[in-house]
Design a protein around this motif. Structure first.
Motif, PDB file in Angstrom:
ATOM      1  N   SER A 156     -36.652 -38.137   5.200  1.00  0.00           N
ATOM      2  CA  SER A 156     -38.006 -38.570   5.538  1.00  0.00           C
ATOM      3  C   SER A 156     -38.600 -37.607   6.552  1.00  0.00           C
ATOM      4  CB  SER A 156     -38.003 -39.989   6.122  1.00  0.00           C
ATOM      5  OG  SER A 156     -37.628 -40.938   5.144  1.00  0.00           O
ATOM      6  N   LYS A 157     -39.921 -37.465   6.542  1.00  0.00           N
ATOM      7  CA  LYS A 157     -40.585 -36.679   7.582  1.00  0.00           C
ATOM      8  C   LYS A 157     -40.978 -37.667   8.676  1.00  0.00           C
ATOM      9  CE  LYS A 157     -45.037 -37.917   6.512  1.00  0.00           C
ATOM     10  NZ  LYS A 157     -46.014 -38.507   7.417  1.00  0.00           N
ATOM     11  N   ILE A 158     -40.594 -37.343   9.896  1.00  0.00           N
ATOM     12  CA  ILE A 158     -40.785 -38.249  11.030  1.00  0.00           C
ATOM     13  C   ILE A 158     -41.331 -37.453  12.210  1.00  0.00           C
ATOM     14  CG2 ILE A 158     -39.591 -39.789  12.657  1.00  0.00           C
ATOM     15  CD1 ILE A 158     -37.643 -40.506  10.478  1.00  0.00           C
ATOM     16  N   ASN A 159     -42.194 -38.087  12.986  1.00  0.00           N
ATOM     17  CA  ASN A 159     -42.720 -37.437  14.183  1.00  0.00           C
ATOM     18  C   ASN A 159     -41.579 -36.946  15.055  1.00  0.00           C
ATOM     19  OD1 ASN A 159     -43.683 -37.286  17.062  1.00  0.00           O
ATOM     20  ND2 ASN A 159     -45.636 -37.699  16.036  1.00  0.00           N
ATOM     21  N   ASP A 160     -41.618 -35.665  15.424  1.00  0.00           N
ATOM     22  CA  ASP A 160     -40.440 -35.077  16.079  1.00  0.00           C
ATOM     23  C   ASP A 160     -40.274 -35.471  17.539  1.00  0.00           C
ATOM     24  OD1 ASP A 160     -42.467 -33.493  17.095  1.00  0.00           O
ATOM     25  OD2 ASP A 160     -41.999 -31.795  15.779  1.00  0.00           O
ATOM     26  N   LEU A 161     -41.135 -36.383  18.053  1.00  0.00           N
ATOM     27  CA  LEU A 161     -40.918 -36.927  19.401  1.00  0.00           C
ATOM     28  C   LEU A 161     -40.037 -38.171  19.371  1.00  0.00           C
ATOM     29  CD1 LEU A 161     -44.442 -36.486  21.031  1.00  0.00           C
ATOM     30  CD2 LEU A 161     -42.399 -35.045  21.279  1.00  0.00           C
ATOM     31  N   LYS A 162     -39.779 -38.695  18.152  1.00  0.00           N
ATOM     32  CA  LYS A 162     -38.819 -39.801  18.022  1.00  0.00           C
ATOM     33  C   LYS A 162     -37.438 -39.313  18.445  1.00  0.00           C
ATOM     34  CE  LYS A 162     -41.278 -43.065  15.737  1.00  0.00           C
ATOM     35  NZ  LYS A 162     -41.351 -44.501  16.086  1.00  0.00           N
ATOM     36  N   GLU A 163     -36.604 -40.219  18.902  1.00  0.00           N
ATOM     37  CA  GLU A 163     -35.265 -39.841  19.373  1.00  0.00           C
ATOM     38  C   GLU A 163     -34.193 -40.429  18.461  1.00  0.00           C
ATOM     39  OE1 GLU A 163     -34.825 -40.830  23.491  1.00  0.00           O
ATOM     40  OE2 GLU A 163     -36.187 -39.232  24.139  1.00  0.00           O
ATOM     41  N   PHE A 164     -33.354 -39.542  17.911  1.00  0.00           N
ATOM     42  CA  PHE A 164     -32.273 -39.937  17.013  1.00  0.00           C
ATOM     43  C   PHE A 164     -30.988 -39.186  17.365  1.00  0.00           C
ATOM     44  CE2 PHE A 164     -35.963 -40.227  13.882  1.00  0.00           C
ATOM     45  CZ  PHE A 164     -36.087 -41.605  13.999  1.00  0.00           C
ATOM     46  N   ASN A 165     -29.866 -39.673  16.814  1.00  0.00           N
ATOM     47  CA  ASN A 165     -28.649 -38.841  16.734  1.00  0.00           C
ATOM     48  C   ASN A 165     -28.970 -37.637  15.876  1.00  0.00           C
ATOM     49  OD1 ASN A 165     -26.114 -41.507  16.472  1.00  0.00           O
ATOM     50  ND2 ASN A 165     -27.555 -41.060  18.089  1.00  0.00           N
ATOM     51  N   PHE A 166     -28.091 -36.637  15.870  1.00  0.00           N
ATOM     52  CA  PHE A 166     -28.384 -35.431  15.092  1.00  0.00           C
ATOM     53  C   PHE A 166     -27.088 -34.730  14.692  1.00  0.00           C
ATOM     54  CE2 PHE A 166     -28.618 -34.737  19.607  1.00  0.00           C
ATOM     55  CZ  PHE A 166     -27.930 -33.555  19.864  1.00  0.00           C
ATOM     56  N   LEU A 167     -27.223 -33.813  13.741  1.00  0.00           N
ATOM     57  CA  LEU A 167     -26.071 -33.096  13.163  1.00  0.00           C
ATOM     58  C   LEU A 167     -26.167 -31.610  13.470  1.00  0.00           C
ATOM     59  CD1 LEU A 167     -26.331 -35.033   9.859  1.00  0.00           C
ATOM     60  CD2 LEU A 167     -24.216 -34.987  11.175  1.00  0.00           C
ATOM     61  N   LYS A 193     -17.084 -27.880   9.927  1.00  0.00           N
ATOM     62  CA  LYS A 193     -18.113 -27.063  10.567  1.00  0.00           C
ATOM     63  C   LYS A 193     -19.371 -27.866  10.881  1.00  0.00           C
ATOM     64  CE  LYS A 193     -15.567 -23.375  10.207  1.00  0.00           C
ATOM     65  NZ  LYS A 193     -14.961 -22.745  11.399  1.00  0.00           N
ATOM     66  N   VAL A 194     -19.302 -29.199  10.713  1.00  0.00           N
ATOM     67  CA  VAL A 194     -20.439 -30.072  11.010  1.00  0.00           C
ATOM     68  C   VAL A 194     -19.999 -31.119  12.019  1.00  0.00           C
ATOM     69  CG1 VAL A 194     -22.097 -31.733  10.065  1.00  0.00           C
ATOM     70  CG2 VAL A 194     -21.397 -29.764   8.708  1.00  0.00           C
ATOM     71  N   ILE A 195     -20.834 -31.376  13.014  1.00  0.00           N
ATOM     72  CA  ILE A 195     -20.494 -32.391  14.010  1.00  0.00           C
ATOM     73  C   ILE A 195     -21.689 -33.306  14.233  1.00  0.00           C
ATOM     74  CG2 ILE A 195     -21.102 -30.844  15.940  1.00  0.00           C
ATOM     75  CD1 ILE A 195     -18.846 -32.304  17.528  1.00  0.00           C
ATOM     76  N   LEU A 196     -21.420 -34.609  14.278  1.00  0.00           N
ATOM     77  CA  LEU A 196     -22.444 -35.605  14.585  1.00  0.00           C
ATOM     78  C   LEU A 196     -22.493 -35.794  16.097  1.00  0.00           C
ATOM     79  CD1 LEU A 196     -24.392 -37.986  13.855  1.00  0.00           C
ATOM     80  CD2 LEU A 196     -22.339 -39.437  13.792  1.00  0.00           C
ATOM     81  N   ILE A 197     -23.675 -35.652  16.673  1.00  0.00           N
ATOM     82  CA  ILE A 197     -23.857 -35.873  18.110  1.00  0.00           C
ATOM     83  C   ILE A 197     -24.501 -37.237  18.296  1.00  0.00           C
ATOM     84  CG2 ILE A 197     -24.827 -34.990  20.259  1.00  0.00           C
ATOM     85  CD1 ILE A 197     -22.774 -33.128  18.916  1.00  0.00           C
ATOM     86  N   LYS A 198     -23.772 -38.157  18.892  1.00  0.00           N
ATOM     87  CA  LYS A 198     -24.267 -39.525  19.072  1.00  0.00           C
ATOM     88  C   LYS A 198     -25.044 -39.655  20.374  1.00  0.00           C
ATOM     89  CE  LYS A 198     -20.927 -42.095  16.288  1.00  0.00           C
ATOM     90  NZ  LYS A 198     -19.966 -43.226  16.292  1.00  0.00           N
ATOM     91  N   GLU A 199     -26.007 -38.782  20.552  1.00  0.00           N
ATOM     92  CA  GLU A 199     -26.949 -38.867  21.653  1.00  0.00           C
ATOM     93  C   GLU A 199     -28.345 -38.905  21.061  1.00  0.00           C
ATOM     94  OE1 GLU A 199     -26.474 -35.923  24.702  1.00  0.00           O
ATOM     95  OE2 GLU A 199     -24.298 -35.815  24.416  1.00  0.00           O
ATOM     96  N   ASN A 200     -29.234 -39.677  21.650  1.00  0.00           N
ATOM     97  CA  ASN A 200     -30.595 -39.788  21.127  1.00  0.00           C
ATOM     98  C   ASN A 200     -31.482 -38.732  21.763  1.00  0.00           C
ATOM     99  OD1 ASN A 200     -29.590 -41.971  19.777  1.00  0.00           O
ATOM    100  ND2 ASN A 200     -30.797 -43.508  20.855  1.00  0.00           N
ATOM    101  N   LYS A 201     -32.002 -37.831  20.926  1.00  0.00           N
ATOM    102  CA  LYS A 201     -32.862 -36.763  21.416  1.00  0.00           C
ATOM    103  C   LYS A 201     -34.036 -36.552  20.468  1.00  0.00           C
ATOM    104  CE  LYS A 201     -29.202 -34.148  23.790  1.00  0.00           C
ATOM    105  NZ  LYS A 201     -29.728 -34.386  25.156  1.00  0.00           N
ATOM    106  N   THR A 202     -35.120 -35.970  21.011  1.00  0.00           N
ATOM    107  CA  THR A 202     -36.212 -35.545  20.140  1.00  0.00           C
ATOM    108  C   THR A 202     -35.703 -34.403  19.265  1.00  0.00           C
ATOM    109  OG1 THR A 202     -37.011 -33.856  21.675  1.00  0.00           O
ATOM    110  CG2 THR A 202     -37.875 -36.106  21.955  1.00  0.00           C
ATOM    111  N   TRP A 203     -36.476 -34.070  18.215  1.00  0.00           N
ATOM    112  CA  TRP A 203     -36.032 -32.999  17.312  1.00  0.00           C
ATOM    113  C   TRP A 203     -35.841 -31.686  18.068  1.00  0.00           C
ATOM    114  CZ3 TRP A 203     -37.733 -28.214  15.714  1.00  0.00           C
ATOM    115  CH2 TRP A 203     -37.084 -27.670  14.586  1.00  0.00           C
TER     116      TRP A 203
END
Length: 352
Positions: free
Chosen positions: A337-348, A239-249
């Motif tokens: 970690s708390k990170i500025n939500d304009l950073k772009e990361f993969n997400f779950l 029921k969990v999927i890793l999205i390998k796209e870089n997006k803001t929070w």
């Protein structure tokens, strides 16, 4: 059952291990991965009234490459304290002991030794030295039944209480700890170290194959048999999927809500362990989770409306600040970690 993360399905059709794997990958996610004793209990509850044996997704690699693990689920094998010349694999030695000056060595898992258990429920005196010697599998079984598990990981082994316990045995050279190595892998590629073998695992007359099954009337303990035997089996739905796209929070949040259900929520240590396994495959140093800070109300919350009870913050975190969201490390200890939500990361994303 932890419905939001993964669900098990008992398939009452007799197939070979490879046929069962193919079926699970076509209709579900894969053959069942088992990451802890709670999973074992869920499997057993799903098997009530059915046949006595069923395939799970564990198989023996043909390349023979052995990997070291800790017995306690979720503890990464990333630091060592071997005695000089160890591990020497003198007689096919796949279990670890703690010797003089708390240095480690390898030893046959069949040998009879004292051992140290760990109990996570205790606030003090978390470690226990038995007065009875056992094989490594017997020691693991004892610790899981009476406490939590065999002592595992550098953090536990550096505790001063362990040194005192070790010294109570005087000249005793070998005391088991929760260190083992094997060639077994999960069908879905995950690196969970949890094993639940029967006590005859080392006996090639009764355990001689390259595929694992769970035996219901033996407390769900596992047995390895010929993969060509036909048995019912367990699949699981992830029921969990890793999205390998870089997006803001925020973009990640909308993506999850548009395509799946929501950004992932973590409410327990078991959930943390399952999700961090997915995070290991990310292409960024962090992955976004559904954890957000509100300036107006001054607290952290999950966007799924769950209260933040379980926490896994890195040291010094979080320093509350506006425009911050929660991200998990994809390497190391997978702290938050708390990170500025304009950073772009993969997400779950969660699927339900």
């Amino acid at each position: 059952m932890v419905c939001q993360l993964y669900e098990y399905h008992y398939i009452n059709e007799e197939k070979t291990w490879t046929e069962a794997q193919q079926y699970c990958r076509e209709k579900h996610t894969d053959l069942a991965t088992v990451s802890n004793m709670a999973d074992m209990k869920r499997l057993l509850s799903n098997s009530a009234g059915n046949m006595n044996e069923a395939w799970i997704g564990l198989y023996d690699q043909t390349d023979g490459v052995r990997t070291w693990y800790w017995s306690l689920p979720g503890v990464e094998f990333n630091e060592t304290n071997w005695k000089e010349g160890e591990p020497n694999d003198y007689t096919n030695e796949n279990c670890g002991f703690i010797g003089e000056k708390l240095k480690w060595g390898d030893i046959s898992c069949k040998s009879i030794n004292y051992f140290i258990c760990y109990d996570e429920r205790k606030t003090s005196e978390k470690f226990y030295m038995t007065e009875e010697k056992k094989t490594w599998l017997e020691a693991q079984s004892y610790c899981r039944e009476k406490h939590t598990d065999l002592i595992s990981g550098m953090k536990q082994l550096q505790d001063g209480e362990v040194g005192k316990l070790r010294n109570t045995k005087g000249n005793e050279n070998y005391i088991y700890l929760g260190l083992f190595r094997d060639t077994w892998k999960w069908s879905d590629g995950s690196s969970f170290s949890f094993r639940h073998w029967n006590l005859q695992f080392e006996d090639e007359k009764s355990n001689s194959g390259q595929c694992a099954m769970t035996v219901f009337d033996d407390g769900g303990r596992w047995k390895n048999v010929d993969c060509k035997e036909e048995k019912p089996f367990f699949c699981y739905d992830d029921k969990v999927i890793l999205i390998k796209e870089n997006k803001t929070w925020e973009d990640a949040l909308y993506y999850c809500r548009d395509h799946y259900h929501d950004l992932v929520t973590i409410t327990s240590l078991d959930e943390q362990r399952w999700i961090q396994e997915k995070a290991k495959n990310a292409s960024t140093d962090y992955v976004w989770m559904g954890l957000r800070y509100t300036c107006t109300l001054d607290f952290w919350f999950w966007v799924s409306d769950e209260v933040v009870r379980y926490k896994n913050w890195a040291s010094g975190e979080p320093v509350d600040d506006c425009d911050m969201s929660g991200a998990m490390e994809t390497r190391g200890e997978h702290r938050w970690s708390k990170i500025n939500d304009l950073k772009e990361f993969n997400f779950l994303c969660s699927k339900s």
